[in-house]
Structures are given as C-alpha cells and as structure tokens.
Scaffold this active site. Structure first.
Site, PDB file in Angstrom:
ATOM      1  N   LYS A 141       0.858  -1.182   0.000  1.00 60.65           N
ATOM      2  CA  LYS A 141       0.000   0.000   0.000  1.00 60.65           C
ATOM      3  C   LYS A 141       0.896   1.235   0.000  1.00 60.65           C
ATOM      4  O   LYS A 141       1.740   1.396   0.878  1.00 60.65           O
ATOM      5  CB  LYS A 141      -0.907  -0.005   1.227  1.00 60.65           C
ATOM      6  CG  LYS A 141      -1.783   1.240   1.333  1.00 60.65           C
ATOM      7  CD  LYS A 141      -2.774   1.134   2.485  1.00 60.65           C
ATOM      8  CE  LYS A 141      -3.626   2.381   2.605  1.00 60.65           C
ATOM      9  NZ  LYS A 141      -4.649   2.257   3.649  1.00 60.65           N
ATOM     10  N   LYS A 165      -2.167  -1.424  -3.833  1.00 64.96           N
ATOM     11  CA  LYS A 165      -3.048  -0.251  -3.743  1.00 64.96           C
ATOM     12  C   LYS A 165      -2.215   1.026  -3.733  1.00 64.96           C
ATOM     13  O   LYS A 165      -1.217   1.077  -3.020  1.00 64.96           O
ATOM     14  CB  LYS A 165      -3.853  -0.376  -2.446  1.00 64.96           C
ATOM     15  CG  LYS A 165      -4.739   0.798  -2.124  1.00 64.96           C
ATOM     16  CD  LYS A 165      -5.347   0.614  -0.763  1.00 64.96           C
ATOM     17  CE  LYS A 165      -6.103   1.870  -0.404  1.00 64.96           C
ATOM     18  NZ  LYS A 165      -6.618   1.842   0.951  1.00 64.96           N
TER      19      LYS A 165
HETATM   20  N1  LIG Z   1      -8.210   1.393   3.605  1.00 65.32           N
HETATM   21  C1  LIG Z   1      -9.039   1.681   2.507  1.00 65.32           C
HETATM   22  C2  LIG Z   1      -8.660   2.896   1.799  1.00 65.32           C
HETATM   23  O1  LIG Z   1      -7.754   3.596   2.246  1.00 65.32           O
HETATM   24  C3  LIG Z   1      -9.342   3.230   0.512  1.00 65.32           C
HETATM   25  C4  LIG Z   1      -8.672   4.336  -0.209  1.00 65.32           C
HETATM   26  C5  LIG Z   1      -9.449   4.920  -1.366  1.00 65.32           C
HETATM   27  O2  LIG Z   1     -10.403   4.368  -1.897  1.00 65.32           O
HETATM   28  O3  LIG Z   1      -9.025   6.004  -1.755  1.00 65.32           O
END
Ligand SMILES: NCC(=O)CCC(=O)O
Ligand SMILES: [Mg+2]
Length: 354
Positions: A222, A276
C-alpha cells in the site's frame, strides 16, 4: 522460415505476384495483425482477458442513521449508506453476482479519539452492518478493513506518540479490532494499516479464538498516495488528518520493496494479497502476480474513481468505456480481483451484455 520485414527471406528474390504489381501501393506483408481485429466476433475470439462479475469487490461506506443515502461530493455516484440501505445494496450485489462487499465506516466525530477506541466497540457501524448483511444474505462475502483511521481524532491508522506512529502497540489494538469484526461475522479480514508484523499477529489471534476459517486479505503493498483524497472525504478523516502517512505506507518510487512487503505477509499467513492504489501501480500488480502466484487483488481507489467519474460527468470522456478499459487493464496486469467503486455499474454492464 526466417522472416524479415514481413516477407519471408526465402521468397525475397522470387518474382512478385501479378496482383502485387496491380495493387501497387500495397505492401507485401505476409503478416497483417489487423486481420484478427476485423470484426467483433473475431476480436472476441482472440480476446486474452475478460472481466466478469466474479472479479469485483464492492466497497461501501456506512453511516449512522436510518433510511438515508448521503452523496459523497468528490465521488459522483457514491453514497454513504445507513445500515438498512447497506442491506439493500447487498441484495443488489447478490443479484449482480458480485461475490464480496467491503465495508468502511463514517464515524461520528464525537466518537473519535486518540486511540481509535470505537474500532473495538462490538456494536460499531461496521459490526452492525456485517450482522445485518449476514442475516439477510449469508452467501455474500463481507470484507472488513482493519486500521484505526476511521476512528482516530488524528486520522492516522495507528496509535500516535509525539508525532510518531507506534508499530507494535498499534498491532496489539489491530488484533482486537480484527477479533471484534470476526465475532460480528466478517468473512475476510483486510488489514490496511501497513504496520510491520500485523498479519502474523492477527492470524494467530484468529486461530486461537476459533476463527480458523476467516481469511486474511493483506493490503501488502500500500503506497502513500494522493489518490486517497476522496476516500478521506467519505469517511470524514480529510479535515482531521495531521501530517501524512509516509512513515508507514510505501514510497511510490519503489518496486522491489513491494516484493519484500508481499513476501513477509505471505509468510505471516495472508491468504490473498493486495496492491493499492491501482492504475499508477499496474507494474507492481504484474510483478507480484508473476513472483508469488498468489491470489492477487488491486484496489482502484477513490481518486482513480473520481478522475473517471468526474471527467465523465463533465462530458470529457466516455465514462462507461473508460471504466471498463481501466478494469480490464487490471486483469491484463495479472489481478485476480479488483476492489472498485465501479463494481455495481460494471457488473450491470457485464450482465446486460451476457
Ligand atoms: N483502507 C481503505 C482505503 O484507504 C481506501 C482508499 C481509497 O479508496 O481512496
Ligand atoms: Mg508490511
């Protein structure tokens, strides 16, 4: 047969066919890539990657109240939902054959504190939503995010001391948060906090407490990203976040480091791993999939959604085509599944076309 510039070498000195001379501007190409693109049936026949509803995880925002849907301004088409409305969307997900829902809470500011204690409340919004969904639709998968940011007054994912995010102390709280969610009936625990060692600690606690079947999808790679902006609006942490998350989330310049992160989480017991954000990190998805052959997921985050949905709302791009192109791009990069706010829209399109 050796080939050079499309014409087999062995034939280069052979007399040209009469038809070549007649159609004189045409190139003497043996191989023409466009043949396989000449019509829709031919394109379908050679298509390498296909997006199905099985590839989708639908993230939803849950808020306190009753029978209310509140639009998230920076995410056109996405609402915060009260628990009864979450159940209605869970029904829609089931109808659309979407296998799994992910839940994120908007916590009332008065319930946020330095420690994120509301995360451990067995009756918090996420736990209420899990129980309500599981009661009505036990066959749909429910994934719960593990991190403290929706619950802390400072907007960080962990405990803070003198401006430092504490690792091991945070992991102890995350373990309790994961157990609270498992007790509510959550199927997949998804730690998104990027503390070191949390996957192993959570796995052990789940196993020790009779939750051996609860899966872990680790937000393994992440990145500290500007693309999370609209999400922080949605969960109400945009205004409260102090500083940034670069001491725990990854530097966007790094790639080998992602493999080390993923390797550790697999060793600690992750069943599935995630990269992510998505679109700026397709190279990471490909490397992770090739390297580990694990079930590999990617999160098309809020800012990516907002770019496409916002441009489409302005008439600057064809939103539906851009959506499908971005999603099949994840499949092409090697993703087994995608967390995306487009999930219901994409599944509807898939259903209409099948
Ligand atoms: N822990 C989940 C997220 O940080 C989602 C981030 C996003 O959709 O921008
Ligand atoms: Mg890690």
């Amino acid at each position: 047969m050796a080939i050079k510039f499309g014409r087999p070498i062995e034939l280069r000195d052979a007399p040209r066919r009469q038809s070549d001379a007649l159609a004189s501007p045409s190139l003497d190409l043996t191989i023409r890539m466009r043949r396989n693109r000449k019509s829709e049936w031919a394109r379908r026949l050679v298509r390498e990657n296909v997006l199905t509803s099985n590839d989708l995880i639908w993230p939803m925002f849950v808020v306190d109240g009753h029978n209310t849907r509140t639009p998230v301004a920076s995410m056109p088409g996405v609402d915060r939902l009260t628990v009864d409305q979450i159940v209605r969307d869970a029904e829609r997900a089931a109808r659309l054959n979407i296998p799994c829902i992910a839940l994120f809470p908007f916590t009332e500011p008065s319930l946020r504190d330095e420690q994120g204690s509301e995360a451990l409340n067995p009756d918090n919004l996420v736990c209420q939503a899990v129980r309500a969904i599981k009661k009505e639709f036990p066959d749909i998968g429910v994934l719960c995010d593990v991190a403290l940011d929706p619950f802390t007054s400072h907007g960080h994912d962990g405990l803070i001391e003198d401006g430092r995010i504490l690792n091991d102390e945070t992991v102890a709280v995350l373990v309790k948060q994961a157990l609270t969610q498992a007790e509510a009936g959550c199927d997949v625990i998804a730690p998104s906090d990027m503390m070191d060692g949390r996957i192993g600690a959570i796995r052990e606690a789940l196993d020790d407490n009779g939750f051996g079947d609860v899966q872990i999808m680790s937000y393994a790679a992440k990145y500290a990203s500007a693309f999370y902006g609209p999400f922080r609006d949605a969960i109400g942490s945009a205004k409260t976040l102090t500083g940034d998350k670069r001491t725990y989330q990854m530097d966007s310049a790094n790639s080998d480091e992602a493999l080390r992160e993923v390797e550790l989480d697999i060793a600690e017991g992750a069943d599935m791993v995630m990269v992510k954000p998505g679109m700026p990190y397709l190279d990471i998805v490909r490397r992770v999939k090739d390297h580990f052959a694990m079930p590999t997921f990617v999160y098309q985050v809020s800012g990516e959604y907002a770019m496409i949905a916002g441009a489409a709302a302005n008439g600057w791009i064809d939103g539906e085509r851009a959506m499908m192109e971005s999603l099949v791009g994840f499949k092409r990069a090697g993703a087994d599944g995608i967390l995306t706010y487009f999930a219901p829209k994409a599944a509807e399109k898939i259903k209409a076309e099948s």
